[in-house]
Write an enzyme that holds these catalytic residues in place. Structure first.
Site, PDB file in Angstrom:
ATOM      1  CB  SER A  66       8.317  -2.936   8.906  1.00 45.83           C
ATOM      2  OG  SER A  66       7.111  -2.448   8.337  1.00 45.83           O
ATOM      3  CE1 TYR A  89       1.793  -6.132   4.242  1.00 45.08           C
ATOM      4  CE2 TYR A  89       2.962  -4.209   5.047  1.00 45.08           C
ATOM      5  CZ  TYR A  89       2.263  -5.376   5.281  1.00 45.08           C
ATOM      6  OH  TYR A  89       2.046  -5.794   6.571  1.00 45.08           O
ATOM      7  CB  THR A 115       3.649  -9.200   4.301  1.00 50.54           C
ATOM      8  OG1 THR A 115       4.876  -9.084   5.023  1.00 50.54           O
ATOM      9  CG2 THR A 115       2.521  -9.529   5.259  1.00 50.54           C
ATOM     10  CE  LYS A 187       5.791 -11.416   8.994  1.00 48.98           C
ATOM     11  NZ  LYS A 187       4.557 -10.623   9.080  1.00 48.98           N
ATOM     12  CG  HIS A 211       0.116  -9.571   9.903  1.00 52.62           C
ATOM     13  ND1 HIS A 211       0.395  -9.329   8.587  1.00 52.62           N
ATOM     14  CD2 HIS A 211       0.400  -8.411  10.550  1.00 52.62           C
ATOM     15  CE1 HIS A 211       0.813  -8.078   8.442  1.00 52.62           C
ATOM     16  NE2 HIS A 211       0.831  -7.495   9.624  1.00 52.62           N
ATOM     17  N   GLY A 243       4.914 -15.730  15.639  1.00 47.43           N
ATOM     18  CA  GLY A 243       3.637 -15.678  16.347  1.00 47.43           C
ATOM     19  C   GLY A 243       3.749 -16.316  17.709  1.00 47.43           C
TER      20      GLY A 243
HETATM   21  C1  LIG Z   1       2.902  -3.462  15.996  1.00 44.30           C
HETATM   22  C2  LIG Z   1       3.073  -4.493  14.915  1.00 44.30           C
HETATM   23  C3  LIG Z   1       3.392  -4.070  13.632  1.00 44.30           C
HETATM   24  C4  LIG Z   1       3.567  -5.002  12.611  1.00 44.30           C
HETATM   25  N1  LIG Z   1       3.944  -4.573  11.383  1.00 44.30           N
HETATM   26  C5  LIG Z   1       4.170  -5.469  10.401  1.00 44.30           C
HETATM   27  C6  LIG Z   1       4.636  -5.038   9.141  1.00 44.30           C
HETATM   28  O1  LIG Z   1       4.864  -3.862   8.902  1.00 44.30           O
HETATM   29  N2  LIG Z   1       4.825  -5.982   8.198  1.00 44.30           N
HETATM   30  C7  LIG Z   1       4.600  -7.316   8.432  1.00 44.30           C
HETATM   31  O2  LIG Z   1       4.775  -8.137   7.535  1.00 44.30           O
HETATM   32  N3  LIG Z   1       4.194  -7.750   9.638  1.00 44.30           N
HETATM   33  C8  LIG Z   1       3.989  -6.855  10.618  1.00 44.30           C
HETATM   34  N4  LIG Z   1       3.611  -7.307  11.857  1.00 44.30           N
HETATM   35  C9  LIG Z   1       3.508  -8.763  12.106  1.00 44.30           C
HETATM   36  C10 LIG Z   1       4.868  -9.333  12.549  1.00 44.30           C
HETATM   37  O3  LIG Z   1       5.797  -9.366  11.490  1.00 44.30           O
HETATM   38  C11 LIG Z   1       4.752 -10.756  13.086  1.00 44.30           C
HETATM   39  O4  LIG Z   1       4.089 -11.552  12.134  1.00 44.30           O
HETATM   40  C12 LIG Z   1       4.024 -10.881  14.413  1.00 44.30           C
HETATM   41  O5  LIG Z   1       4.211  -9.729  15.215  1.00 44.30           O
HETATM   42  C13 LIG Z   1       4.556 -12.120  15.130  1.00 44.30           C
HETATM   43  O6  LIG Z   1       3.901 -12.322  16.311  1.00 44.30           O
HETATM   44  P1  LIG Z   1       4.454 -11.885  17.781  1.00 44.30           P
HETATM   45  O7  LIG Z   1       4.243 -10.409  17.849  1.00 44.30           O
HETATM   46  O8  LIG Z   1       3.560 -12.658  18.662  1.00 44.30           O
HETATM   47  O9  LIG Z   1       5.910 -12.281  17.880  1.00 44.30           O
HETATM   48  C14 LIG Z   1       3.410  -6.390  12.882  1.00 44.30           C
HETATM   49  C15 LIG Z   1       3.087  -6.808  14.183  1.00 44.30           C
HETATM   50  C16 LIG Z   1       2.938  -5.891  15.195  1.00 44.30           C
HETATM   51  C17 LIG Z   1       2.610  -6.368  16.582  1.00 44.30           C
HETATM   52  C1  LIG Z   2      -0.285  -0.821   8.084  1.00 44.67           C
HETATM   53  C2  LIG Z   2       0.023  -2.290   8.150  1.00 44.67           C
HETATM   54  C3  LIG Z   2      -0.077  -2.889   6.804  1.00 44.67           C
HETATM   55  C4  LIG Z   2       1.333  -2.554   8.831  1.00 44.67           C
HETATM   56  C5  LIG Z   2       1.304  -3.905   9.442  1.00 44.67           C
HETATM   57  O1  LIG Z   2       1.650  -4.855   8.824  1.00 44.67           O
HETATM   58  C6  LIG Z   2       0.762  -4.075  10.774  1.00 44.67           C
HETATM   59  O2  LIG Z   2       0.520  -3.075  11.469  1.00 44.67           O
HETATM   60  O3  LIG Z   2       0.534  -5.221  11.166  1.00 44.67           O
END
Ligand SMILES: Cc1cc2nc3c(=O)[nH]c(=O)nc-3n(C[C@H](O)[C@H](O)[C@H](O)COP(=O)(O)O)c2cc1C
Ligand SMILES: CC(C)CC(=O)C(=O)O
Length: 322
Positions: A66, A89, A115, A187, A211, A243
């Site tokens: 990330s 981002y 993203t 994404k 997401h 997801g």
């Molecule tokens: C705690 C957390 C932080 C995340 N941070 C980011 C991130 O920094 N960038 C991003 O593109 N997606 C982020 N995501 C989304 C994940 O990349 C992903 O799309 C999602 O977690 C997939 O679903 P799942 O948790 O059910 O496997 C985050 C998700 C979670 C739960």
């Molecule tokens: C601060 C956010 C942009 C980071 C993220 O993608 C998330 O927490 O889902």
């Protein structure tokens, strides 16, 4: 995850040897399972993204780091030889985005994941209630402070709204392609219209993602729109999905509907929080074991054997009754 989607197993196939290995953008992976980019792994474990990357290397899986990591890209790169992709981002300060992309390139990251579902942060009521505080993110040290002060509840939200560039649009993909030769995946695509546009602007792949249901309420479950996206791209670029992947059967269903691989988010963080690198390894190994068993019980020896006819949607079941 996949309500109404059932598996149609085939029998009397010689499944004494199952091969789950694949290539993703040309890079070998022991299974079609990647680690999704999730922010701030040090909130889950003191070793943060370094532990996650080492687990990816041990499992021969690809990790997406990330943009909002708590270890720097340099720390992660020097910790192991995992194939790494870099999620990013576009910030209002585009110089910071460009600099981070350059650092990822310099440190051997193999692909970029932009993203696109976050022009603004979704309303995360738990973060507001708990007064979520983002720690200083080391990647941005000397560039910008992530320790934003606000009286509105979530500091993370305040930080995100101060930094994310809501003006980002399709035309900007050209700019991104001009600053790097690395393949760029996008994404956060959930419709055939955007999938077609993605192909037109020349991205290297699409991640069907909502997401982790953290952005737009009432966005569809990704498994329900995967096929729409797959049909739209007509095999021109690979399609990935994330997801709700919690079981090997979920991976199997996504592959049957046309995904080349899946990404897992929360399960990795749970493993990391429970047992650091070892916990992440266990999570990946459990998913791989389950996928292997699912393939055997469905009559598939290789990933290419997993076909559309191996799943049936609720809609198809209803239609067959009419
Ligand atoms: C705690 C957390 C932080 C995340 N941070 C980011 C991130 O920094 N960038 C991003 O593109 N997606 C982020 N995501 C989304 C994940 O990349 C992903 O799309 C999602 O977690 C997939 O679903 P799942 O948790 O059910 O496997 C985050 C998700 C979670 C739960
Ligand atoms: C601060 C956010 C942009 C980071 C993220 O993608 C998330 O927490 O889902």
């Amino acid at each position: 995850m996949t309500y109404g989607l059932s598996i149609r197993p085939r029998v009397l196939v010689n499944v004494s040897r199952i091969d789950m290995s694949t290539t993703i953008l040309g890079f070998n992976s022991s299974a079609p399972i990647m680690i999704a980019p999730t922010a701030m792994h040090k909130l889950a474990h003191q070793e943060g993204e370094v532990a996650t990357a080492r687990a990816a290397a041990a499992c021969n899986t690809i990790m997406a780091l990330s943009f909002m990591s708590t270890c720097t890209v340099e720390e992660v790169a020097s910790s192991c030889n995992a194939v790494r992709f870099f999620q990013f981002y576009v910030y209002k300060r585009r110089d910071i985005t460009a600099l981070m992309v350059q650092r990822a390139v310099r440190n051997g990251f193999k692909a970029l994941i932009l993203t696109v579902d976050t022009p603004r942060l979704g309303r995360r009521e738990a973060d507001i209630k708990n007064k979520m505080i983002a720690p200083q993110l080391k990647n941005f040290e000397g560039l910008l402070s992530t320790e934003v002060v606000t009286d509105k509840g979530s500091n993370l939200e305040a930080f995100a709204s101060g930094t994310l560039d809501a003006s980002l649009c399709w035309e900007d993909i050209g700019w991104l392609r001009s600053i790097t030769d690395l393949p760029i995946l996008i994404k956060g695509v959930l419709t055939h219209e955007d999938a077609i546009r993605a192909v037109e602007v020349g991205v290297a792949g699409i991640v069907v993602s909502n997401h982790g249901a953290r952005q737009l309420d009432y966005a569809p479950a990704t498994i329900n729109v995967l096929e729409e996206v797959v049909l739209a791209v007509q095999g021109k670029i690979p399609v990935f999905l994330d997801g709700g992947i919690r079981r090997g059967t979920d991976v199997f269903k996504a592959l049957a509907l046309g995904a080349q691989a899946v990404l897992i988010g929360r399960p990795v963080i749970y493993g990391l929080a429970a047992k650091g690198e070892h916990g992440v390894r266990r999570v990946i190994q459990m998913l791989k074991d389950e996928l292997e068993l699912t393939m055997a019980l469905s009559g598939c020896c290789h990933l290419k054997d997993i076909a559309r006819s191996h799943v049936r949607t609720g809609h198809e079941r209803l239609q067959s009754r009419i």
